[in-house]
Design a protein around this motif. Structure first.
Motif, PDB file in Angstrom:
ATOM      1  N   PRO A   1      -9.731   5.803  -8.391  1.00  0.00           N
ATOM      2  CA  PRO A   1      -9.035   4.810  -7.563  1.00  0.00           C
ATOM      3  C   PRO A   1      -8.009   4.030  -8.386  1.00  0.00           C
ATOM      4  CG  PRO A   1     -11.161   3.970  -8.221  1.00  0.00           C
ATOM      5  CD  PRO A   1     -11.072   5.371  -8.775  1.00  0.00           C
ATOM      6  N   ILE A   2      -6.978   3.541  -7.722  1.00  0.00           N
ATOM      7  CA  ILE A   2      -5.961   2.734  -8.372  1.00  0.00           C
ATOM      8  C   ILE A   2      -6.289   1.270  -8.143  1.00  0.00           C
ATOM      9  CG2 ILE A   2      -4.452   2.820  -6.344  1.00  0.00           C
ATOM     10  CD1 ILE A   2      -2.070   2.723  -8.246  1.00  0.00           C
ATOM     11  N   ARG A   3      -6.119   0.468  -9.180  1.00  0.00           N
ATOM     12  CA  ARG A   3      -6.427  -0.963  -9.051  1.00  0.00           C
ATOM     13  C   ARG A   3      -5.403  -1.645  -8.149  1.00  0.00           C
ATOM     14  NH1 ARG A   3      -7.706  -0.848 -14.849  1.00  0.00           N
ATOM     15  NH2 ARG A   3      -5.628  -1.688 -15.286  1.00  0.00           N
ATOM     16  N   THR A   4      -5.883  -2.493  -7.252  1.00  0.00           N
ATOM     17  CA  THR A   4      -4.997  -3.257  -6.378  1.00  0.00           C
ATOM     18  C   THR A   4      -4.326  -4.351  -7.194  1.00  0.00           C
ATOM     19  OG1 THR A   4      -6.457  -2.856  -4.500  1.00  0.00           O
ATOM     20  CG2 THR A   4      -4.872  -4.660  -4.292  1.00  0.00           C
ATOM     21  N   PRO A   5      -2.996  -4.481  -7.085  1.00  0.00           N
ATOM     22  CA  PRO A   5      -2.310  -5.521  -7.865  1.00  0.00           C
ATOM     23  C   PRO A   5      -2.718  -6.915  -7.419  1.00  0.00           C
ATOM     24  CG  PRO A   5      -0.799  -4.410  -6.366  1.00  0.00           C
ATOM     25  CD  PRO A   5      -2.079  -3.667  -6.295  1.00  0.00           C
TER      26      PRO A   5
ATOM     27  N   ASP B   1       0.815  -1.217   0.000  1.00  0.00           N
ATOM     28  CA  ASP B   1       0.000   0.000   0.000  1.00  0.00           C
ATOM     29  C   ASP B   1       0.849   1.267   0.000  1.00  0.00           C
ATOM     30  OD1 ASP B   1      -2.396  -1.284  -0.157  1.00  0.00           O
ATOM     31  OD2 ASP B   1      -2.932  -1.034   1.960  1.00  0.00           O
ATOM     32  N   ASP B   2       2.067   1.200   0.550  1.00  0.00           N
ATOM     33  CA  ASP B   2       2.944   2.375   0.533  1.00  0.00           C
ATOM     34  C   ASP B   2       3.307   2.759  -0.897  1.00  0.00           C
ATOM     35  OD1 ASP B   2       2.994   2.529   3.319  1.00  0.00           O
ATOM     36  OD2 ASP B   2       4.734   1.208   3.477  1.00  0.00           O
ATOM     37  N   VAL B   3       3.537   1.765  -1.748  1.00  0.00           N
ATOM     38  CA  VAL B   3       3.847   2.040  -3.152  1.00  0.00           C
ATOM     39  C   VAL B   3       2.649   2.713  -3.825  1.00  0.00           C
ATOM     40  CG1 VAL B   3       4.486   1.054  -5.386  1.00  0.00           C
ATOM     41  CG2 VAL B   3       5.446   0.102  -3.270  1.00  0.00           C
ATOM     42  N   LEU B   4       1.456   2.164  -3.589  1.00  0.00           N
ATOM     43  CA  LEU B   4       0.248   2.727  -4.192  1.00  0.00           C
ATOM     44  C   LEU B   4       0.027   4.159  -3.727  1.00  0.00           C
ATOM     45  CD1 LEU B   4      -2.234  -0.298  -3.919  1.00  0.00           C
ATOM     46  CD2 LEU B   4      -0.550   0.216  -5.694  1.00  0.00           C
TER      47      LEU B   4
END
Length: 201
Positions: free
Chosen positions: A59-63, A44-47
């Motif tokens: 929103p950004i998609r969760t890998p 989550d820190d990278v996101l």
């Protein structure tokens, strides 16, 4: 790609003194001189970094495999750092590092350039939509690293002169003699410490 506006306080979780997105990303590993301190501790820190830096939209998609993404994000960061520091010092980067950077950059098409008016002058603008996922966001960071490596600015990359800091930045000062990542963060503190040592404080 210019970095996020450096109006953040020195206590921010991340620092924005690099002058380029790729250098701000490299600077997520702190205190490289002494005991390196990781700020990308969890996926989550990278996101959050990518979003805060303006690289990804929301929103950004969760890998699908967050831990794999985290490992790749850290490897990419260190490859960028080694390549930039080698080129800034007049050498050639490691072929493996360049391959990793190029592979990351290929994940996302080159974004269309944008132009805006800032302070009465034309300036590059950021895409308003941003990348949709971490791979694309990291691809844009890699794009910026490629651009830096191929630009004249590579010869202006500096390392903060404070004894613990080691943040990387582009020196855009008129005389090209900037020593600190930030005068407020390291410059003044170093000068105060030197004054105290000279006067027995």
């Amino acid at each position: 790609m210019t970095s996020r506006t450096a109006g953040a306080a020195a206590q921010d979780e991340w620092l924005w003194y690099g002058g380029r997105v790729c250098l701000d990303y490299v600077n997520t590993l702190r205190d490289r001189w002494k005991e390196p301190r990781e700020t990308l501790r969890e996926p989550d820190d990278v996101l959050r970094w990518l979003h805060t830096a303006g690289v990804t939209g929301e929103p950004i998609r969760t890998p699908a495999q967050p831990e794999v993404m985290l490992g790749f994000a850290r490897r990419l960061r260190e490859a960028i750092d080694r390549a930039v520091m080698a080129a800034a010092g007049g050498g050639l980067p490691d072929v493996g590092d360049l391959s990793l950077i190029n592979d990351a950059a290929m994940v996302v098409p080159r974004p269309a350039p944008q132009v805006v008016i800032v302070g009465g002058r034309l300036a590059p603008g950021n895409r308003k939509d941003g990348a949709e996922d971490a791979a694309a966001g990291l691809g844009l960071v890699a794009h910026d690293a490629v651009e830096l490596l191929l630009s004249d600015e590579i010869h202006r990359v500096r390392v903060c002169g404070a004894d613990r800091c080691a943040l990387r930045f582009v020196d855009r000062s008129p005389a090209h003699n900037r020593r600190w990542c930030s005068m407020a963060r390291c410059g003044n503190r170093t000068k105060v410490r030197s004054h105290q040592l000279r006067h027995g404080g």
